[in-house]
Design an enzyme around this catalytic site. Structure first.
Site, short mmCIF file in Angstrom:
data_model
loop_
_atom_site.label_atom_id
_atom_site.label_comp_id
_atom_site.label_asym_id
_atom_site.label_seq_id
_atom_site.Cartn_x
_atom_site.Cartn_y
_atom_site.Cartn_z
N GLY A 122 69.35 20.82 88.58
CA GLY A 122 69.00 21.52 87.35
C GLY A 122 70.21 21.96 86.54
O GLY A 122 70.83 22.99 86.86
N THR A 124 70.57 20.68 82.65
CA THR A 124 70.33 20.62 81.20
C THR A 124 69.40 21.73 80.72
O THR A 124 68.41 22.06 81.37
CB THR A 124 69.75 19.24 80.83
OG1 THR A 124 70.56 18.23 81.41
CG2 THR A 124 69.70 19.05 79.33
N THR A 130 74.27 18.73 75.73
CA THR A 130 75.38 18.24 76.54
C THR A 130 76.48 19.29 76.70
O THR A 130 77.34 19.17 77.56
CB THR A 130 75.99 16.97 75.88
OG1 THR A 130 74.92 16.11 75.48
CG2 THR A 130 76.87 16.22 76.83
N GLU A 244 77.17 10.39 90.74
CA GLU A 244 75.91 10.09 90.05
C GLU A 244 76.10 8.96 89.04
O GLU A 244 75.30 8.02 88.97
CB GLU A 244 75.42 11.36 89.35
CG GLU A 244 74.10 11.18 88.62
CD GLU A 244 73.65 12.45 87.90
OE1 GLU A 244 74.50 13.10 87.24
OE2 GLU A 244 72.46 12.78 87.98
C1 LIG Z 1 64.10 11.04 81.62
C2 LIG Z 1 65.23 12.01 81.72
C3 LIG Z 1 65.60 12.55 82.95
C4 LIG Z 1 66.61 13.51 83.06
N1 LIG Z 1 66.87 14.10 84.27
C5 LIG Z 1 67.72 15.18 84.32
C6 LIG Z 1 67.87 15.94 85.53
O1 LIG Z 1 67.26 15.63 86.57
N2 LIG Z 1 68.67 17.03 85.51
C7 LIG Z 1 69.34 17.44 84.39
O2 LIG Z 1 70.05 18.44 84.44
N3 LIG Z 1 69.24 16.72 83.22
C8 LIG Z 1 68.43 15.62 83.17
N4 LIG Z 1 68.29 14.90 81.99
C9 LIG Z 1 69.02 15.35 80.81
C10 LIG Z 1 70.10 14.38 80.36
O3 LIG Z 1 71.22 14.50 81.22
C11 LIG Z 1 70.41 14.71 78.91
O4 LIG Z 1 69.28 14.33 78.12
C12 LIG Z 1 71.63 14.01 78.41
O5 LIG Z 1 72.77 14.49 79.08
C13 LIG Z 1 71.81 14.18 76.92
O6 LIG Z 1 71.70 15.54 76.57
P1 LIG Z 1 70.71 16.01 75.41
O7 LIG Z 1 69.42 15.33 75.60
O8 LIG Z 1 70.70 17.49 75.37
O9 LIG Z 1 71.38 15.43 74.11
P2 LIG Z 1 72.30 16.19 73.06
O10 LIG Z 1 73.45 16.85 73.75
O11 LIG Z 1 71.44 17.02 72.19
O12 LIG Z 1 72.85 14.96 72.23
C14 LIG Z 1 72.02 14.18 71.38
C15 LIG Z 1 72.80 12.97 70.88
O13 LIG Z 1 73.93 13.42 70.12
C16 LIG Z 1 75.13 12.88 70.67
N5 LIG Z 1 76.19 13.89 70.58
C17 LIG Z 1 76.09 15.23 70.90
N6 LIG Z 1 77.28 15.83 70.68
C18 LIG Z 1 78.14 14.88 70.25
C19 LIG Z 1 79.50 14.88 69.87
N7 LIG Z 1 80.25 15.99 69.90
N8 LIG Z 1 80.06 13.72 69.45
C20 LIG Z 1 79.32 12.59 69.40
N9 LIG Z 1 78.03 12.51 69.75
C21 LIG Z 1 77.44 13.65 70.17
C22 LIG Z 1 74.83 12.52 72.10
O14 LIG Z 1 75.66 11.47 72.53
C23 LIG Z 1 73.35 12.12 72.03
O15 LIG Z 1 73.25 10.76 71.73
C24 LIG Z 1 67.32 13.90 81.89
C25 LIG Z 1 67.00 13.33 80.64
C26 LIG Z 1 65.96 12.42 80.55
C27 LIG Z 1 65.60 11.87 79.18
#
Ligand SMILES: Cc1cc2nc3c(=O)[nH]c(=O)nc-3n(C[C@H](O)[C@H](O)[C@H](O)COP(=O)(O)OP(=O)(O)OC[C@H]3O[C@@H](n4cnc5c(N)ncnc54)[C@H](O)[C@@H]3O)c2cc1C
Length: 386
Positions: A122, A124, A130, A244
């Site tokens: 856990g 995100t 991110t 991972e």
């Molecule tokens: C099916 C699924 C399973 C998952 N399982 C887990 C889990 O078990 N545990 C867990 O902790 N998380 C999990 N995740 C979360 C996953 O790790 C995140 O979705 C991923 O890291 C992206 O974060 P975000 O969705 O918040 O995107 P955001 O951080 O909101 O980013 C959105 C987009 O903007 C881009 N972006 C953001 N900031 C910048 C920047 N400064 N420069 C350029 N581009 C940028 C990113 O590259 C991305 O394409 C899961 C996600 C999914 C969809």
């Protein structure tokens, strides 16, 4: 044709045999019903494939990450999906590397035998994205207990896990010398937590991934479940993330090979205009290109896994492997749909399912842009943009 020698041929062969008991119609039914592949995960656990990274002293087989990549690659090449259980392989690394002796003795043998499922990780949160240092889930210590409040999103397999490695703040960001300070890792016992301060809400997604949203409301976690030192959790989590990324890259290699196998067979078999479609270079070349890209990415995955096993600092290589493999598998997925024409969209061919599954890996566990940012700043020394 002379093929390059495969690594871990016996392990690969055993994985292929196990996977042959879980053919396409098994996954199609799960996908339709959004059901968890309990039977598949149980079979992998009983065969010992999910405990390969646990040292022999704690009941595992004590193999390295390279062996684990072979297992996940074969699972995916067979048309199965390791996303349901890959975390059982590596999430325990946080306990193994940073846990106390008592924690290792308590948890690792049971994780190795499958008695305890440690599938949930856990990190995100909806408002942090991110930018992990902005997480808000907070654990305040009162005596021998942490009281946890907050929210997580996209936490996969939470409903199918007995334990969860949870990253939370124990000191507010504003009070820390560095934004990455003040976060801690707690091992949450899901069996006690659910209904007593932890609520799990499944999220229906484009693929069958058992992912959820978690709500913490005054959840009590014993202080004995703190992993390592309070405030140093971000560092502990980062060290597990390289493993991972490499393992997920191996899944992408397996997906890519699945698409190439299927497209090649179909292109030889399907006859249109009086000849096999694969005789047309317009059909051959994308398959050949996918093969070139997957082979190159596989070399990077092998290198990253080897560096990890040798204890070298391979963060950049782990990231590069994940990016190359996820892009190559996505290209192969698109190629495979195109090669199959209309049949690429039919559920019974498994291609549209694998197409959806492999798309995830350009976003999770880390998105491509963030990898490029890591390479730009760490490998090339370019200025940081955030
Ligand atoms: C099916 C699924 C399973 C998952 N399982 C887990 C889990 O078990 N545990 C867990 O902790 N998380 C999990 N995740 C979360 C996953 O790790 C995140 O979705 C991923 O890291 C992206 O974060 P975000 O969705 O918040 O995107 P955001 O951080 O909101 O980013 C959105 C987009 O903007 C881009 N972006 C953001 N900031 C910048 C920047 N400064 N420069 C350029 N581009 C940028 C990113 O590259 C991305 O394409 C899961 C996600 C999914 C969809």
């Amino acid at each position: 044709m002379v093929q390059a020698q495969e690594s871990f041929p016996e392990i690969r062969d055993a994985v292929r045999r196990l996977c042959s008991d879980f053919p396409g119609d098994y996954w199609q039914a799960l996908d339709r019903e959004r059901r968890y592949p309990t039977e598949f995960v149980t079979a992998l656990t009983q065969a010992g494939f999910l405990s390969v990274l646990i040292p022999e002293a704690f009941g595992g087989s004590g193999l390295g990450l390279s062996a684990a990549t072979a297992i996940l690659e074969e699972i995916h090449r067979s048309g199965c999906n390791g996303g349901a259980c890959h975390a059982q392989m590596y999430t325990m690394g946080t306990v193994l590397k940073h846990g106390s002796d008592a924690q290792k003795r308590t948890y690792l043998p049971k994780i190795a035998s499958g008695e305890l499922r440690l599938q949930a990780f856990g990190v995100t949160e909806p408002t942090a994205g991110t930018d992990t240092t902005r997480i808000r889930t907070f654990a305040r210590r009162i005596g021998d207990t942490y009281i946890v409040n907050g929210q997580k999103i996209w936490i996969s397999r939470a409903e199918h896990s007995d334990l969860m490695v949870l990253l939370c703040r124990t000191t507010p960001r504003e009070e820390c010398a560095k934004p990455s300070d003040g976060m801690s890792v707690l091992l949450v016992d899901m069996r006690q937590a659910v209904g007593n301060g932890l609520t799990i809400r499944p999220i229906r997604t484009m693929l069958n991934h058992a992912t959820t949203e978690l709500f913490f409301d005054e959840l009590e976690v014993p202080a004995a479940n703190l992993i390592g030192e309070e405030g140093k959790g971000f560092r502990y989590i980062l060290s597990g993330m390289n493993a991972e990324r490499i393992l997920i890259a191996a899944e992408c290699i397996g997906d890519g090979r699945f698409f190439i196998d299927r497209a090649t067979a179909y292109a030889k078999d399907r006859s249109v205009f009086g000849r096999a479609i694969g005789q047309n270079q317009g059909v051959q070349f994308p398959i050949a290109r996918a093969y070139v890209q997957i082979s190159a990415a596989a070399g990077m995955v092998d290198k990253a896994a080897q560096m990890f096993d040798e204890g070298l600092d391979g963060g950049t290589e782990a990231n590069m492997a994940k990016m190359l493999a996820s892009e190559a598998s996505w290209y192969a997925a698109d190629m495979c749909v195109q090669t199959h024409g209309g049949f690429g969209f039919a559920e019974e061919y498994d291609i549209e399912r694998k197409f959806r599954e492999t798309r995830l890996y350009q976003v999770a566990p880390i998105s491509t842009n963030l990898i490029l940012s890591h390479v730009a700043t760490h490998a090339l020394g370019l200025p940081k943009s955030f």
